[in-house]
Design an enzyme around this catalytic site. Structure first.
Site, PDB file in Angstrom:
ATOM      1  N   HIS A   1       0.827  -1.220   0.000  1.00 22.85           N
ATOM      2  CA  HIS A   1       0.000   0.000   0.000  1.00 22.85           C
ATOM      3  C   HIS A   1       0.860   1.269   0.000  1.00 22.85           C
ATOM      4  O   HIS A   1       0.359   2.348  -0.294  1.00 22.85           O
ATOM      5  CB  HIS A   1      -0.908  -0.024   1.225  1.00 22.85           C
ATOM      6  CG  HIS A   1      -2.309   0.444   0.988  1.00 22.85           C
ATOM      7  ND1 HIS A   1      -2.911   0.505  -0.260  1.00 22.85           N
ATOM      8  CD2 HIS A   1      -3.252   0.884   1.855  1.00 22.85           C
ATOM      9  CE1 HIS A   1      -4.151   0.954  -0.132  1.00 22.85           C
ATOM     10  NE2 HIS A   1      -4.379   1.198   1.133  1.00 22.85           N
TER      11      HIS A   1
ATOM     12  N   TYR B   1      -2.769   8.824   7.002  1.00 21.48           N
ATOM     13  CA  TYR B   1      -3.148   7.477   6.586  1.00 21.48           C
ATOM     14  C   TYR B   1      -3.867   7.592   5.246  1.00 21.48           C
ATOM     15  O   TYR B   1      -4.411   8.629   4.880  1.00 21.48           O
ATOM     16  CB  TYR B   1      -3.993   6.731   7.623  1.00 21.48           C
ATOM     17  CG  TYR B   1      -3.204   6.384   8.865  1.00 21.48           C
ATOM     18  CD1 TYR B   1      -2.307   5.316   8.855  1.00 21.48           C
ATOM     19  CD2 TYR B   1      -3.345   7.123  10.023  1.00 21.48           C
ATOM     20  CE1 TYR B   1      -1.562   5.006   9.987  1.00 21.48           C
ATOM     21  CE2 TYR B   1      -2.607   6.822  11.161  1.00 21.48           C
ATOM     22  CZ  TYR B   1      -1.725   5.758  11.133  1.00 21.48           C
ATOM     23  OH  TYR B   1      -0.986   5.463  12.241  1.00 21.48           O
TER      24      TYR B   1
ATOM     25  N   ASN C   1      -9.372   4.054  -1.717  1.00 19.13           N
ATOM     26  CA  ASN C   1      -9.842   5.048  -0.742  1.00 19.13           C
ATOM     27  C   ASN C   1      -8.975   6.308  -0.689  1.00 19.13           C
ATOM     28  O   ASN C   1      -9.479   7.391  -0.397  1.00 19.13           O
ATOM     29  CB  ASN C   1      -9.960   4.417   0.647  1.00 19.13           C
ATOM     30  CG  ASN C   1     -11.099   3.431   0.710  1.00 19.13           C
ATOM     31  OD1 ASN C   1     -12.092   3.558   0.012  1.00 19.13           O
ATOM     32  ND2 ASN C   1     -10.943   2.417   1.543  1.00 19.13           N
TER      33      ASN C   1
ATOM     34  N   ASN D   1      -6.637   6.591   3.769  1.00 17.48           N
ATOM     35  CA  ASN D   1      -8.048   6.903   3.522  1.00 17.48           C
ATOM     36  C   ASN D   1      -8.406   8.370   3.701  1.00 17.48           C
ATOM     37  O   ASN D   1      -9.504   8.776   3.334  1.00 17.48           O
ATOM     38  CB  ASN D   1      -8.947   6.045   4.419  1.00 17.48           C
ATOM     39  CG  ASN D   1      -8.829   4.576   4.092  1.00 17.48           C
ATOM     40  OD1 ASN D   1      -8.180   4.175   3.130  1.00 17.48           O
ATOM     41  ND2 ASN D   1      -9.453   3.760   4.904  1.00 17.48           N
TER      42      ASN D   1
ATOM     43  N   ASP E   1      -0.789   2.628  -5.359  1.00 16.06           N
ATOM     44  CA  ASP E   1      -0.872   1.199  -5.648  1.00 16.06           C
ATOM     45  C   ASP E   1      -2.181   0.846  -6.337  1.00 16.06           C
ATOM     46  O   ASP E   1      -3.185   1.516  -6.154  1.00 16.06           O
ATOM     47  CB  ASP E   1      -0.747   0.394  -4.353  1.00 16.06           C
ATOM     48  CG  ASP E   1      -1.869   0.702  -3.374  1.00 16.06           C
ATOM     49  OD1 ASP E   1      -1.955   1.850  -2.918  1.00 16.06           O
ATOM     50  OD2 ASP E   1      -2.673  -0.200  -3.079  1.00 16.06           O
TER      51      ASP E   1
END
Length: 189
Positions: free
Chosen positions: A19, A64, A112, A66, A91
């Site tokens: 990720h 993060y 997201n 999202n 990614d």
């Protein structure tokens, strides 16, 4: 000013995970130009540099994945960067490792981090480089797969992908037409 954003998750726990391939590309780019991502503002870690005669803002959101838009939008506003000059690296599960897909616009496609950027920027009209990481096999959940570190063999492939992505980013910074960059770098490495 050009703006290069690598998407990922913050913290040692997530370093070198699938990720975080966007962070990995930005880190390699920063390293290759002897820069440091050592400034922080609006939930983002960033550096400003002259690369090939162009002023460039390099960003890694510290929110993060999202919530990436919470960091990127305020930094773009602060430095007066238009979405025309934005390039996002992230990614993609739907492509095998070793494949790049450059696009000028589009939906979040289930990602997201991109969904957050679209929401905060108010548009899906921004350039992006999707970096294939493949899908999990067997019974491994997607969330567990993307948060795993690359295997040694996968890192050999991803190292080539990172270098190829940097070439595409440098072409974008140099002002090449994005259609030409897409023609040159879309596909397998």
């Amino acid at each position: 000013m050009k703006c290069i954003v690598g998407l990922g998750n913050i913290g040692k726990k997530y370093e070198l995970t699938r990720h975080n391939i966007g962070f990995m590309v930005v880190d390699r780019l920063v390293e290759s130009y002897n820069l440091e991502l050592n400034q922080q503002k609006f939930k983002g870690l960033y550096a400003i540099a002259m690369i090939n005669g162009e002023k460039v803002l390099l960003i890694e959101p510290m929110t993060y994945m999202n919530s990436s838009g919470e960091a990127v939008r305020p930094l773009m506003d602060y430095f007066n960067v238009s979405t025309e000059d934005l390039l996002v690296l992230y990614d993609d599960l739907d492509m095998p490792p070793g494949r790049l897909r450059l696009r000028q616009k589009g939906s979040a496609g289930g990602h997201n981090g991109i969904r957050s950027l679209i929401q905060h920027l108010g548009t899906d009209q921004f350039k992006r480089i999707r970096i294939g990481i493949g899908r999990p096999t067997g019974h491994l959940k997607v969330v567990d797969f993307v948060l795993q570190k690359f295997t040694h063999d996968e890192m050999i492939v991803m190292d080539k992908v990172i270098n190829q992505t940097i070439k595409a980013v440098e072409a974008f910074i140099a002002g090449e037409r994005f259609e030409n960059i897409m023609n040159q770098y879309n596909g397998d490495v």
